[in-house]
Design a protein around this motif. Structure first.
Motif, mmCIF file in Angstrom:
data_model
loop_
_atom_site.group_PDB
_atom_site.id
_atom_site.type_symbol
_atom_site.label_atom_id
_atom_site.label_comp_id
_atom_site.label_asym_id
_atom_site.label_seq_id
_atom_site.Cartn_x
_atom_site.Cartn_y
_atom_site.Cartn_z
ATOM 1 N N LEU A 171 0.841 -1.186 0.000
ATOM 2 C CA LEU A 171 0.000 0.000 0.000
ATOM 3 C C LEU A 171 0.881 1.243 0.000
ATOM 4 O O LEU A 171 1.845 1.323 0.760
ATOM 5 C CB LEU A 171 -0.876 -0.021 1.257
ATOM 6 C CG LEU A 171 -1.890 1.079 1.477
ATOM 7 C CD1 LEU A 171 -2.929 1.082 0.369
ATOM 8 C CD2 LEU A 171 -2.567 0.869 2.829
ATOM 9 N N ALA A 172 0.571 2.221 -0.872
ATOM 10 C CA ALA A 172 1.303 3.485 -0.926
ATOM 11 C C ALA A 172 0.289 4.623 -0.911
ATOM 12 O O ALA A 172 -0.508 4.764 -1.840
ATOM 13 C CB ALA A 172 2.154 3.552 -2.189
ATOM 14 N N ILE A 173 0.309 5.432 0.165
ATOM 15 C CA ILE A 173 -0.672 6.504 0.328
ATOM 16 C C ILE A 173 0.039 7.833 0.579
ATOM 17 O O ILE A 173 0.856 7.941 1.496
ATOM 18 C CB ILE A 173 -1.624 6.212 1.504
ATOM 19 C CG1 ILE A 173 -2.363 4.896 1.283
ATOM 20 C CG2 ILE A 173 -2.626 7.348 1.682
ATOM 21 C CD1 ILE A 173 -3.202 4.465 2.453
ATOM 22 N N GLU A 174 -0.284 8.827 -0.246
ATOM 23 C CA GLU A 174 0.164 10.214 -0.090
ATOM 24 C C GLU A 174 1.678 10.371 0.109
ATOM 25 O O GLU A 174 2.130 11.181 0.928
ATOM 26 C CB GLU A 174 -0.603 10.898 1.041
ATOM 27 C CG GLU A 174 -2.082 11.014 0.744
ATOM 28 C CD GLU A 174 -2.866 11.735 1.820
ATOM 29 O OE1 GLU A 174 -2.373 11.932 2.949
ATOM 30 O OE2 GLU A 174 -4.013 12.117 1.525
ATOM 31 N N ASN A 175 2.466 9.611 -0.644
ATOM 32 C CA ASN A 175 3.916 9.808 -0.617
ATOM 33 C C ASN A 175 4.264 11.132 -1.286
ATOM 34 O O ASN A 175 3.556 11.599 -2.177
ATOM 35 C CB ASN A 175 4.630 8.664 -1.341
ATOM 36 C CG ASN A 175 4.577 7.392 -0.536
ATOM 37 O OD1 ASN A 175 5.163 7.319 0.521
ATOM 38 N ND2 ASN A 175 3.850 6.407 -1.036
ATOM 39 N N GLY A 176 5.368 11.735 -0.902
ATOM 40 C CA GLY A 176 5.797 13.018 -1.448
ATOM 41 C C GLY A 176 6.249 12.953 -2.889
ATOM 42 O O GLY A 176 6.382 13.987 -3.539
ATOM 43 N N MET A 177 6.503 11.766 -3.416
ATOM 44 C CA MET A 177 6.879 11.594 -4.824
ATOM 45 C C MET A 177 5.955 10.561 -5.458
ATOM 46 O O MET A 177 4.837 10.862 -5.769
ATOM 47 C CB MET A 177 8.344 11.170 -4.945
ATOM 48 C CG MET A 177 9.323 12.291 -4.617
ATOM 49 S SD MET A 177 9.253 13.652 -5.807
ATOM 50 C CE MET A 177 10.199 12.975 -7.133
ATOM 51 N N ASP A 178 6.441 9.312 -5.606
ATOM 52 C CA ASP A 178 5.698 8.263 -6.299
ATOM 53 C C ASP A 178 5.258 7.175 -5.330
ATOM 54 O O ASP A 178 5.923 6.923 -4.328
ATOM 55 C CB ASP A 178 6.576 7.640 -7.392
ATOM 56 C CG ASP A 178 7.104 8.680 -8.372
ATOM 57 O OD1 ASP A 178 6.331 9.590 -8.728
ATOM 58 O OD2 ASP A 178 8.269 8.583 -8.766
ATOM 59 N N GLY A 179 4.156 6.497 -5.684
ATOM 60 C CA GLY A 179 3.703 5.365 -4.893
ATOM 61 C C GLY A 179 4.557 4.141 -5.177
ATOM 62 O O GLY A 179 5.281 3.656 -4.319
ATOM 63 N N PHE A 180 4.477 3.633 -6.410
ATOM 64 C CA PHE A 180 5.252 2.477 -6.840
ATOM 65 C C PHE A 180 6.023 2.863 -8.096
ATOM 66 O O PHE A 180 5.463 3.424 -9.028
ATOM 67 C CB PHE A 180 4.339 1.280 -7.129
ATOM 68 C CG PHE A 180 3.591 0.804 -5.921
ATOM 69 C CD1 PHE A 180 4.215 0.016 -4.965
ATOM 70 C CD2 PHE A 180 2.271 1.158 -5.722
ATOM 71 C CE1 PHE A 180 3.537 -0.410 -3.838
ATOM 72 C CE2 PHE A 180 1.575 0.731 -4.604
ATOM 73 C CZ PHE A 180 2.213 -0.044 -3.656
ATOM 74 N N THR A 181 7.323 2.553 -8.117
ATOM 75 C CA THR A 181 8.173 2.946 -9.236
ATOM 76 C C THR A 181 9.162 1.837 -9.575
ATOM 77 O O THR A 181 9.558 1.063 -8.705
ATOM 78 C CB THR A 181 8.947 4.242 -8.910
ATOM 79 O OG1 THR A 181 9.823 4.547 -10.005
ATOM 80 C CG2 THR A 181 9.742 4.139 -7.633
ATOM 81 N N ASP A 182 9.557 1.795 -10.838
ATOM 82 C CA ASP A 182 10.608 0.858 -11.238
ATOM 83 C C ASP A 182 11.985 1.380 -10.846
ATOM 84 O O ASP A 182 12.941 0.640 -10.826
ATOM 85 C CB ASP A 182 10.562 0.603 -12.740
ATOM 86 C CG ASP A 182 10.716 1.857 -13.580
ATOM 87 O OD1 ASP A 182 11.092 2.922 -13.051
ATOM 88 O OD2 ASP A 182 10.444 1.788 -14.786
ATOM 89 N N ASN A 183 12.091 2.676 -10.551
ATOM 90 C CA ASN A 183 13.367 3.296 -10.181
ATOM 91 C C ASN A 183 14.449 2.966 -11.215
ATOM 92 O O ASN A 183 15.597 2.741 -10.889
ATOM 93 C CB ASN A 183 13.797 2.884 -8.771
ATOM 94 C CG ASN A 183 14.776 3.861 -8.170
ATOM 95 O OD1 ASN A 183 14.778 5.035 -8.518
ATOM 96 N ND2 ASN A 183 15.612 3.384 -7.277
ATOM 97 N N PHE A 184 14.024 2.898 -12.476
ATOM 98 C CA PHE A 184 14.883 2.587 -13.630
ATOM 99 C C PHE A 184 15.474 1.174 -13.579
ATOM 100 O O PHE A 184 16.504 0.899 -14.167
ATOM 101 C CB PHE A 184 15.988 3.635 -13.800
ATOM 102 C CG PHE A 184 15.448 4.989 -14.133
ATOM 103 C CD1 PHE A 184 15.006 5.263 -15.411
ATOM 104 C CD2 PHE A 184 15.361 5.965 -13.166
ATOM 105 C CE1 PHE A 184 14.487 6.517 -15.727
ATOM 106 C CE2 PHE A 184 14.848 7.216 -13.466
ATOM 107 C CZ PHE A 184 14.418 7.493 -14.756
ATOM 108 N N ASN A 185 14.804 0.260 -12.882
ATOM 109 C CA ASN A 185 15.223 -1.137 -12.839
ATOM 110 C C ASN A 185 14.997 -1.756 -14.217
ATOM 111 O O ASN A 185 13.880 -1.747 -14.719
ATOM 112 C CB ASN A 185 14.397 -1.890 -11.785
ATOM 113 C CG ASN A 185 14.778 -3.339 -11.657
ATOM 114 O OD1 ASN A 185 15.311 -3.946 -12.567
ATOM 115 N ND2 ASN A 185 14.479 -3.916 -10.525
ATOM 116 N N PRO A 186 16.026 -2.318 -14.860
ATOM 117 C CA PRO A 186 15.863 -2.875 -16.196
ATOM 118 C C PRO A 186 15.278 -4.284 -16.220
ATOM 119 O O PRO A 186 14.998 -4.818 -17.280
ATOM 120 C CB PRO A 186 17.296 -2.882 -16.743
ATOM 121 C CG PRO A 186 18.133 -3.085 -15.524
ATOM 122 C CD PRO A 186 17.417 -2.336 -14.418
ATOM 123 N N GLY A 187 15.071 -4.905 -15.071
ATOM 124 C CA GLY A 187 14.584 -6.280 -15.025
ATOM 125 C C GLY A 187 13.076 -6.387 -15.109
ATOM 126 O O GLY A 187 12.353 -5.406 -15.002
#
Length: 85
Positions: free
Chosen positions: A5-21
């Motif tokens: 669960l990701a609620i009201e984060n200051g940036m992104d909830g769920f991200t790949d963070n540039f993961n290439p996999g």
């Protein structure tokens, strides 16, 4: 990522963070995160169909976010990416 669960984060909830996999993103919920609820970009080393699997995820916005969700990969019909009205 599963059952998170990701609620009201200051940036992104769920991200790949540039993961290439290839990522497995299953049964998660993101609500009103500042920029993206979900951001999974095209990887430079693979095709979109091998980017990952997204199933049973929900994105809800009660107010507009900075950007619409961006998800690339095998996206099942049981995801719900719902923008603010």
């Amino acid at each position: 990522m599963t059952n998170s669960l990701a609620i009201e984060n200051g940036m992104d909830g769920f991200t790949d963070n540039f993961n290439p996999g290839a990522l497995q993103v299953t049964n998660n919920m993101a609500i009103d995160n500042q920029r993206f609820n979900y951001i999974f970009r095209p990887g430079p080393y693979t095709t979109q169909d091998k980017q990952g699997v997204f199933s049973g995820n929900v994105s809800l916005r009660s107010k507009p976010g900075e950007y619409a969700d961006a998800v690339v990969g095998n996206i099942a019909d049981n995801n719900a990416f719902i923008p603010a009205m």
